[in-house]
Design a protein around this motif. Structure first.
Motif, mmCIF file in Angstrom:
data_model
loop_
_atom_site.group_PDB
_atom_site.id
_atom_site.type_symbol
_atom_site.label_atom_id
_atom_site.label_comp_id
_atom_site.label_asym_id
_atom_site.label_seq_id
_atom_site.Cartn_x
_atom_site.Cartn_y
_atom_site.Cartn_z
ATOM 1 N N THR A 48 -17.219 -9.273 8.572
ATOM 2 C CA THR A 48 -16.026 -9.929 8.057
ATOM 3 C C THR A 48 -16.443 -11.061 7.121
ATOM 4 O O THR A 48 -17.254 -11.898 7.495
ATOM 5 N N ASP B 68 -15.310 -14.214 4.876
ATOM 6 C CA ASP B 68 -14.261 -15.174 4.532
ATOM 7 C C ASP B 68 -14.248 -15.394 3.022
ATOM 8 O O ASP B 68 -15.302 -15.487 2.402
ATOM 9 N N LYS C 141 -9.597 -21.762 1.873
ATOM 10 C CA LYS C 141 -9.876 -20.404 2.318
ATOM 11 C C LYS C 141 -8.611 -19.587 2.111
ATOM 12 O O LYS C 141 -7.524 -20.042 2.468
ATOM 13 N N THR C 142 -8.759 -18.414 1.516
ATOM 14 C CA THR C 142 -7.552 -17.659 1.179
ATOM 15 C C THR C 142 -7.419 -16.399 2.014
ATOM 16 O O THR C 142 -6.484 -15.651 1.836
ATOM 17 N N GLY C 143 -8.351 -16.170 2.915
ATOM 18 C CA GLY C 143 -8.252 -14.976 3.741
ATOM 19 C C GLY C 143 -9.647 -14.472 4.045
ATOM 20 O O GLY C 143 -10.638 -15.166 3.801
ATOM 21 N N SER C 144 -9.708 -13.279 4.581
ATOM 22 C CA SER C 144 -11.024 -12.700 4.825
ATOM 23 C C SER C 144 -10.949 -11.199 4.577
ATOM 24 O O SER C 144 -9.882 -10.606 4.636
ATOM 25 N N ARG D 149 -12.315 -14.216 -5.951
ATOM 26 C CA ARG D 149 -12.583 -15.115 -4.836
ATOM 27 C C ARG D 149 -14.082 -15.359 -4.744
ATOM 28 O O ARG D 149 -14.871 -14.716 -5.410
ATOM 29 N N GLU E 75 -5.242 -5.425 3.394
ATOM 30 C CA GLU E 75 -5.259 -6.212 4.605
ATOM 31 C C GLU E 75 -4.330 -7.413 4.465
ATOM 32 O O GLU E 75 -4.753 -8.517 4.137
ATOM 33 N N GLY E 76 -3.046 -7.197 4.683
ATOM 34 C CA GLY E 76 -2.098 -8.298 4.592
ATOM 35 C C GLY E 76 -0.692 -7.789 4.384
ATOM 36 O O GLY E 76 -0.488 -6.659 3.931
ATOM 37 N N ASN F 130 -1.734 -20.473 5.042
ATOM 38 C CA ASN F 130 -2.992 -19.975 5.604
ATOM 39 C C ASN F 130 -3.096 -20.281 7.092
ATOM 40 O O ASN F 130 -3.518 -19.438 7.880
ATOM 41 N N SER G 131 -0.520 -18.074 9.008
ATOM 42 C CA SER G 131 -0.928 -16.670 9.017
ATOM 43 C C SER G 131 -2.036 -16.461 10.036
ATOM 44 O O SER G 131 -2.057 -15.464 10.757
ATOM 45 N N ALA G 132 -2.945 -17.416 10.100
ATOM 46 C CA ALA G 132 -4.064 -17.299 11.046
ATOM 47 C C ALA G 132 -3.558 -17.323 12.484
ATOM 48 O O ALA G 132 -4.196 -16.779 13.382
#
Ligand SMILES: [Zn+2]
Length: 799
Positions: A375, A377, A388-391, A417, A456-457, A644, A647-648
């Motif tokens: 994964t 990030d 951080k914008t996601g992973s 990114r 993924e989102g 962010n 969402s986490a």
């Protein structure tokens, strides 16, 4: 709509006599008042970018737009990721990451003459916002000679005017607000005077040209000087006929009427006159100290051939006055000497990292793509200090764009990114492959109807909906979504709705409805529910005239009675995930009747986040430490950070605006309605008297929809939780207010939303202590985290 708005010339500023009278009366709504100043916003390229005939890097190249060029945004697409723009007669698509909204007055985007090397202060000074002290004078706490002295301002101090009272100006000087005697200050020379007095390149004295055209979006003014009224703003490449010249200003006839423009922002039309070849020099290597224009001649009246980024190496072979004749990247032209530095190290082929990096291209000649070996990030910049914008899950494909130390810039899922190098591995590395193939096949099944998405989102397109108990093969696990294979296709499914197939299938998380206590009221069992309105019904043992419905302790409304039967529908957006408590209360001639039950709701709450203002509406604008803070920018930053964090924690988060553009209040409310939001949260920053500080929250006083009365009382409860977040993050909390202030004004947003809704003002930009917090990285990380935790507790940590 978009381009029209971008053309508008609006800047609200809390300057010049605006703060005092309205300040205290309007209280928290202060920042919604409008004040006009002289500046405008332009979309400009942040670096060289290829304009393409299609989005997503597809299609063919139209033209390369250099850095710092103003472009006209015609429309935006794909969640504002792509813009259709026009530039110098060309039209095409570019990624919006290459665009930045910049506020300029009459200054050029790229510096090429000393008079333009202006910081914000100077451009404001031109507009008359600044004066300077003519002698040493006291900065006082109040407009009175009897008031305390904050500090002594030396002669020649720059003071930004805020307000006036009697013989005093309120000013912002040396980081402090205070009052100085008007008589001890003087205006800076007006723009035209200071411009003509300033040293100008030789070419400025060239003979008057008959016809010119604008090179940027340019103000047409009533007279020669930025202190004069703006008649209209002319687009780039508009043809003008010159009537006369005064200082740096040209009186012109434009298609939109007669007026004055600054000569720095026009280029001559027609056949170029023979140019001064300059005096030959032994070739020397120089470096640009800023983004710099390359011009067709030794003067600012010559056409801009291109713009190069700061740090670009150029080779100078001739000079003329203040200008060098240079060659850069195979092109030749003139650059102003003031912005060229001696390159200390010998010229090497190492290019500026910005050069040649365009969407779809890559720095890696031998393998453009890499794959995530775990994964990864993703960040907006090369370091964990960036947002951080996601992973990306293991196995994700990345196009490699650039690198900085241990970080790689990647293009993935339509965005650029940064991620740490160690997260990625080359394709086809021995061992990597083997590792994958030895992995046991994991089969999962869906627990209910779930979306099968392209990425993924929640923002990725839905490719299909899989029914409960559908078997899928697990490809990789992600933080929220698993990548799976089903029926010949790969896609993503939220992990909450996937279970291991080896375990027995549990049809529903069936927790039978709790019969609860009943004293004269029987409620029919309510089964487990998802995100939907919940009908309830039952009967009373005695006849009652009124039956109140409470959910989770909040009064919703009265049930509909029909004899001794009753019915009611609980709106989906007032329930909470997990166990919900329902209570009915009635009174009959023989005493109080009560019925209670509980039911389960299986949902992920939807939070709609609204970043206040945007686009041509900057909201509150205030100077701080030599910068001009704009509410819209910080509101967006905090909203994004909160998105962010939420969402986490598993919330579904929707943003009303995802970029720097303006939205009507009704459009913002519509988003919340359309998604049936569980909570609408609008983020703003306040401005007012400098003494006012602290965060505050506002919640609805009335709701248009009577079935959402509970949303109103719960909004107040959430307001207090926001207070905890402010205090935990270190900002004084001014308290929660109903959305009616002393003037009786109500907030459109919270009043019209049919859901829990809060408008919060994250500090006062006009207060130095608040502004320091709002702009600090620590608070920017801490407050969204604390707030997300409070919201989580509200929805999940109830009894
Ligand atoms: Zn605001």
């Amino acid at each position: 709509m978009f381009s029209k708005r971008a053309r508008e010339i609006i800047l609200k500023a809390t300057l010049l006599g605006s703060a005092s009278a309205a300040g205290f009366a309007a209280g928290p709504l202060m920042d919604h008042q409008q004040h006009t100043a002289y500046a405008r916003s332009l979309y400009m390229t942040t670096e060289s970018v290829v304009l393409k005939t299609a989005m997503n890097g597809e299609g063919s190249d139209v033209v390369v737009i250099p850095a710092n060029e103003a472009v006209n945004v015609e429309s935006v697409h794909q969640n504002q990721a792509w813009a259709n723009v026009s530039w110098k007669g060309n039209r095409g698509y570019l990624h919006t990451m290459y665009l930045e909204l910049r506020t300029v007055s009459d200054a050029a985007p790229a510096n090429d003459a000393p008079a333009q090397a202006s910081d914000n202060k100077q451009s404001y000074r031109k507009d008359g916002f600044y004066r300077f002290t003519t002698q040493e004078t006291a900065l006082r706490t109040r407009p009175s000679a009897a008031a305390n002295t904050l500090k002594a301002l030396p002669k020649g101090s720059d003071v930004l005017l805020i307000d006036e009272a009697g013989t005093y100006y309120q000013v912002y000087a040396e980081g402090t607000y205070g009052w100085v005697l008007k008589a001890h200050t003087e205006d800076y020379p007006t723009a035209s005077a200071s411009l003509s007095a300033a040293k100008k390149p030789q070419a400025q004295a060239s003979p008057v040209v008959e016809k010119v055209q604008t090179t940027v979006w340019l103000n047409l003014r009533a007279a020669a000087g930025t202190q004069h009224r703006i008649l209209t703003t002319l687009a780039p490449k508009v043809e003008l006929q010159v009537l006369r010249r005064s200082g740096g200003w040209l009186q012109v006839i434009s298609p939109e009427g007669q007026g004055w423009v600054h000569s720095d922002f026009v280029a001559r039309l027609g056949s170029p006159s023979p140019q001064d070849p300059g005096t030959a020099l032994p070739p020397k290597t120089l470096k640009t100290s800023t983004a710099l224009n390359l011009r067709g001649g030794a003067g600012t009246s010559y056409e801009i051939l291109g713009t190069v980024p700061a740090g670009t190496r150029v080779s100078a072979t001739a000079e003329s006055g203040s200008w060098y004749f240079v060659s850069v990247n195979g092109r030749t032209g003139w650059m102003h000497k003031d912005y060229l530095l001696e390159a200390l190290e010998p010229s090497t082929p190492d290019p500026n990292p910005l050069d040649g990096v365009f969407p779809g291209e890559s720095l890696r000649p031998d393998g453009y793509h890499m794959v995530a070996r775990r994964t990864a990030d993703l960040y907006l910049g090369a370091g964990t200090s960036y947002p951080k914008t996601g992973s990306a899950s293991k196995g994700t494909d990345f196009l490699i764009i650039d690198q900085q130390k241990d970080w790689l810039q990647v293009y993935t899922g339509g965005s650029y990114r940064w991620t740490q190098k160690e997260n990625l591995t080359d394709y086809g590395v021995p061992g990597n492959q083997a590792d994958e193939s030895q992995r046991p096949v994991v089969v999962l099944h869906t627990t209910e109807y779930v979306n099968f998405r392209a990425g993924e989102g929640l923002n990725f397109p839905i490719r299909g909906v899989l029914p409960p108990n559908t078997q899928v093969t697990l490809l990789s696990r992600g933080a929220l979504f698993h990548k799976v294979h089903h029926n010949g296709r790969d896609g993503y499914i939220h992990k909450d709705y996937l279970k291991d197939a080896s375990k027995p299938v549990n049809p529903t998380p069936s927790e039978p409805s709790n019969p609860g206590i009943s004293q004269g009221i029987r409620i029919a069992p309510v089964g487990p529910k998802a995100q939907e309105d919940i009908p309830i019904q039952g009967s009373t043992e005695q006849s009652v005239s009124r039956l109140k419905v409470f959910l989770n302790g909040s009064y919703l409304n009265d049930a509909t009675l029909s004899g001794r039967s009753f019915s009611y529908v609980i709106p989906a957006n007032i329930t909470r995930p997990g166990t919900n408590r329902l209570r009915l209360e009635g009174s009959s001639p023989s005493g109080a009747l009560v019925g209670e039950t509980t039911f389960q709701v299986n949902k992920r709450p939807i939070i709609v986040l609204d970043a206040g203002h945007g686009g041509v509406d900057p909201g509150a604008v205030y100077p701080f430490e030599g910068r001009i803070l704009q509410e819209k920018e910080y509101a967006f930053r905090y909203t994004n950070a909160l998105k962010n964090e939420l969402s986490a924690l598993g919330f579904q988060v929707i943003m009303t605006r995802t970029g720097d553009y303006d939205l009507e209040l009704s459009e913002r409310v519509d988003v919340a309605r359309r998604y049936n939001a569980d909570l609408l949260l609008s983020i703003h920053h306040n401005a007012g008297p400098p003494a006012a500080y602290g965060g505050l929250t506002l919640y609805p006083s009335t709701m248009k929809n009577p079935s959402t009365q509970a949303a109103q009382s719960e909004s107040r409860d959430i307001s207090e939780l926001f207070g905890k977040a402010y205090e935990n993050a270190g900002m004084y909390y001014r308290g929660a207010y109903r959305d009616v202030d002393v003037t009786g004004h109500t907030l459109y947003l919270t009043r019209n939303a049919q859901s829990r809704s809060i408008l919060t003002e994250v500090g006062f930009l006009s207060n130095a202590s608040d502004a320091q917090k709002v702009t600090s990285k620590t608070f920017q990380q801490r407050f969204p985290k604390e707030l997300a935790q409070q919201i989580y507790d509200f929805f999940y940590r109830h009894e």
